[in-house]
Design an enzyme around this catalytic site. Structure first.
Site, mmCIF file in Angstrom:
data_model
loop_
_atom_site.group_PDB
_atom_site.id
_atom_site.type_symbol
_atom_site.label_atom_id
_atom_site.label_comp_id
_atom_site.label_asym_id
_atom_site.label_seq_id
_atom_site.Cartn_x
_atom_site.Cartn_y
_atom_site.Cartn_z
ATOM 1 N N GLN A 1 4.658 9.081 7.383
ATOM 2 C CA GLN A 1 3.761 10.023 6.709
ATOM 3 C C GLN A 1 4.228 11.457 6.952
ATOM 4 O O GLN A 1 4.234 12.282 6.031
ATOM 5 C CB GLN A 1 2.329 9.822 7.188
ATOM 6 C CG GLN A 1 1.776 8.471 6.747
ATOM 7 C CD GLN A 1 0.344 8.237 7.165
ATOM 8 O OE1 GLN A 1 -0.257 9.058 7.848
ATOM 9 N NE2 GLN A 1 -0.218 7.115 6.758
ATOM 10 N N LYS B 1 0.837 -1.208 0.000
ATOM 11 C CA LYS B 1 0.000 0.000 0.000
ATOM 12 C C LYS B 1 0.876 1.264 0.000
ATOM 13 O O LYS B 1 0.651 2.176 -0.797
ATOM 14 C CB LYS B 1 -0.926 -0.040 1.227
ATOM 15 C CG LYS B 1 -1.872 1.131 1.358
ATOM 16 C CD LYS B 1 -3.065 0.784 2.214
ATOM 17 C CE LYS B 1 -2.780 0.804 3.706
ATOM 18 N NZ LYS B 1 -2.534 2.138 4.281
ATOM 19 N N SER B 2 1.847 1.305 0.880
ATOM 20 C CA SER B 2 2.698 2.510 0.982
ATOM 21 C C SER B 2 3.421 2.775 -0.333
ATOM 22 O O SER B 2 3.504 3.919 -0.803
ATOM 23 C CB SER B 2 3.754 2.318 2.073
ATOM 24 O OG SER B 2 3.153 2.217 3.329
ATOM 25 N N ARG C 1 -6.576 1.699 18.081
ATOM 26 C CA ARG C 1 -6.320 0.252 17.996
ATOM 27 C C ARG C 1 -5.966 -0.369 19.347
ATOM 28 O O ARG C 1 -6.041 -1.591 19.475
ATOM 29 C CB ARG C 1 -5.243 -0.042 16.940
ATOM 30 C CG ARG C 1 -5.776 0.169 15.531
ATOM 31 C CD ARG C 1 -4.747 -0.136 14.454
ATOM 32 N NE ARG C 1 -5.357 0.027 13.138
ATOM 33 C CZ ARG C 1 -4.681 0.206 12.019
ATOM 34 N NH1 ARG C 1 -3.355 0.238 12.032
ATOM 35 N NH2 ARG C 1 -5.315 0.342 10.866
ATOM 36 N N SER D 1 7.234 8.847 12.215
ATOM 37 C CA SER D 1 6.102 8.674 11.296
ATOM 38 C C SER D 1 6.565 8.885 9.868
ATOM 39 O O SER D 1 7.047 9.958 9.509
ATOM 40 C CB SER D 1 4.998 9.683 11.628
ATOM 41 O OG SER D 1 4.163 9.866 10.502
ATOM 42 N N ASP E 1 1.681 -1.210 11.913
ATOM 43 C CA ASP E 1 0.374 -1.668 11.417
ATOM 44 C C ASP E 1 0.098 -3.134 11.759
ATOM 45 O O ASP E 1 -1.013 -3.625 11.556
ATOM 46 C CB ASP E 1 0.280 -1.471 9.895
ATOM 47 C CG ASP E 1 0.250 0.003 9.521
ATOM 48 O OD1 ASP E 1 -0.079 0.838 10.388
ATOM 49 O OD2 ASP E 1 0.561 0.326 8.358
ATOM 50 N N ARG F 1 3.039 5.963 -3.192
ATOM 51 C CA ARG F 1 4.206 6.782 -3.564
ATOM 52 C C ARG F 1 4.468 6.709 -5.062
ATOM 53 O O ARG F 1 4.891 7.690 -5.682
ATOM 54 C CB ARG F 1 5.431 6.318 -2.765
ATOM 55 C CG ARG F 1 5.345 6.786 -1.295
ATOM 56 C CD ARG F 1 6.219 5.935 -0.396
ATOM 57 N NE ARG F 1 6.303 6.415 0.985
ATOM 58 C CZ ARG F 1 5.373 6.230 1.925
ATOM 59 N NH1 ARG F 1 4.264 5.581 1.643
ATOM 60 N NH2 ARG F 1 5.550 6.697 3.146
#
Ligand code: S3P
Length: 428
Positions: free
Chosen positions: A166, A19-20, A343, A164, A312, A24
């Site tokens: 992100q 996904k990451s 979570r 992070s 994750d 990108r």
């Protein structure tokens, strides 16, 4: 979706794209000159949101049969979108794209679903504003919707309070447009896919310890990107392979970048035997096939620098811990509170319903393993990683485990339940 106890799983899984890395690849391909071809692109809802946003900014992106073809607009070729940019459920789209939008010659609004509107955005608003960007949280609560007005940007050095990727990536993407070298230091190193892909697209990037730096770019050059399988998706099958009896699974094409492989290190520390086959390099990212067999697990302590490398995967690690002898302590994981759901609370609440001995702490959880779990009705809170974690728990619990909001797996793993069902049928 209902799961029951199974006696064995068997077979091979080819893990869908990371996904990451998929996000990108769309972003860099859009900013590059020439054509970018992405194979094994993840067709999950989050990555489709990124495609839609860049299409709205005038980029030609064709998505056919697992191959995405982008005709890049160049660094300065994005167009003002006609409406708001809808990021759906995707924090990665919101934060990384904001770094790019901060430098454009237009203003626009970015918004997403109810979960996105609760996630903290000051963590990017603060550094991007220091670079000269104008970003407003429209409701003044530090969350989306965001109104972003692009400005000429200055380079900064940013000491990030959180590890992070992100945050780091948002600043580095803005740094492509800054007037000097932009750098970010993190408390611990987070996933480095942006840095690796920058190099792959010809951007001058360096990493030293926990500091990543980027020089302003004159151009990015379109590339062929082969996306490795997502270790965060593989994690559910790794866990299932370890805790379901009589099981051997071959999990193919798993990205094993050392900034993402914490789950493997934790499984090994818990006593798992995992073998690696067919190690390769895909567009600068290491991959392997993993062979996982039923193992006797014991508890472990997880904290500090390993946390960003498995952030994750903590929900599925909590499930593993329930099937391990002894105590597992997860600490330094406060970030779990600001993911797609809280979570820590959601895992503790749902695992308690199944009969687990689990306690929430301020920065993680403590699990005393070895107590048999029983089925329960699980509220996924529409968090894909919660739904997938409890599907695996349900395979090892007495009675029925019912997952509410099960369709949210589409965010990162559209055919997850079909993949799992194939292994269940093969095991019969
Ligand atoms: C991601 C970084 C992580 C991770 C998320 C994807 C990325 O978030 O949880 O699923 O692609 O950069 P944080 O940067 O908030 O830790």
């Amino acid at each position: 979706m209902i799961f029951k106890k199974v006696n064995a799983l068997k077979g091979e899984v080819i893990i869908p794209g990371d996904k990451s890395i998929s996000h990108r690849a769309i972003m860099l391909g859009s900013l590059a000159e020439g054509t970018t071809e992405i194979s094994n692109f993840l067709q999950g809802a989050d990555c489709l949101s990124t495609i839609a946003c860049f299409q709205q900014m005038g980029v030609s992106i064709e998505n056919k049969k697992n191959m995405v073809t982008i005709k890049g607009n160049g660094l300065h070729g994005l167009k003002k979108p006609s409406g708001l940019l809808d990021v759906g459920n995707s924090g990665t789209t919101t934060r990384l794209m904001s770094g790019i939008l901060a430098a454009q010659n237009f203003s626009c609004t970015v918004n997403g679903d109810a979960s996105i509107q609760k996630r903290p955005m000051n963590r990017i608003i603060t550094p991007l504003s220091q670079m000269g960007a104008e970003i407003k949280s429209i409701k003044e609560n530090g969350c989306a919707p965001l109104e972003i007005t692009g400005k000429p940007l200055h380079s900064i050095h940013y000491d990030s309070p959180v590890a992070s990727a992100q945050v780091k990536s948002s600043i580095l993407l803005a740094g492509l447009y800054a007037d000097g070298v932009t750098s970010v230091t993190e408390p611990y190193i987070s996933r480095n896919h942006t840095e690796l892909m920058f190099r792959y697209f010809g951007v001058d990037t360096t990493t030293e310890g926990t500091t990543a730096s980027v020089k302003p770019a004159t151009k990015l050059i379109g590339q062929k990107v082969m996306v490795p399988g997502d270790i965060s998706s593989a994690a559910y099958f790794i866990a299932a392979g370890l805790i379901v009896p009589n099981t051997e699974l071959v999990i193919k094409n798993v990205g094993i970048n050392p900034t993402r492989d914490g789950i493997l290190r934790v499984c090994e520390a818990m006593g798992a035997t995992i073998t690696y086959e067919n190690k390769q390099d895909l567009s600068g990212e290491p991959t392997a096939d993993l062979v996982v067999r039923t193992s006797n697990l014991h508890g472990t302590t997880i904290g500090g620098s390993i946390i960003p490398t498995l952030i994750d995967e903590i929900p599925i690690i909590a499930i593993l811990a329930c099937f391990a002898e002894g105590t597992t302590i997860i600490k330094d994981a406060q970030e779990l509170k600001v993911k797609e759901s809280n979570r820590i609370d959601v895992m503790v609440e749902n695992l308690s319903k199944m009969g687990a001995d689990i306690t929430a702490t301020d920065d993680g959880m403590i699990i005393n393993g070895g107590k048999a779990l029983h089925g329960a009705t699980i509220d996924s809170k529409l968090d894909h990683r919660i739904a997938m974690s409890f599907a695996i728990a349900g395979l090892c619990a007495e009675g029925e485990t019912k997952i509410e909001g099960a369709e949210c797996v589409n965010i990162s793993f559209p055919n997850f339940y079909q993949y799992l069902d194939t292994l269940i049928q093969n095991g019969k």
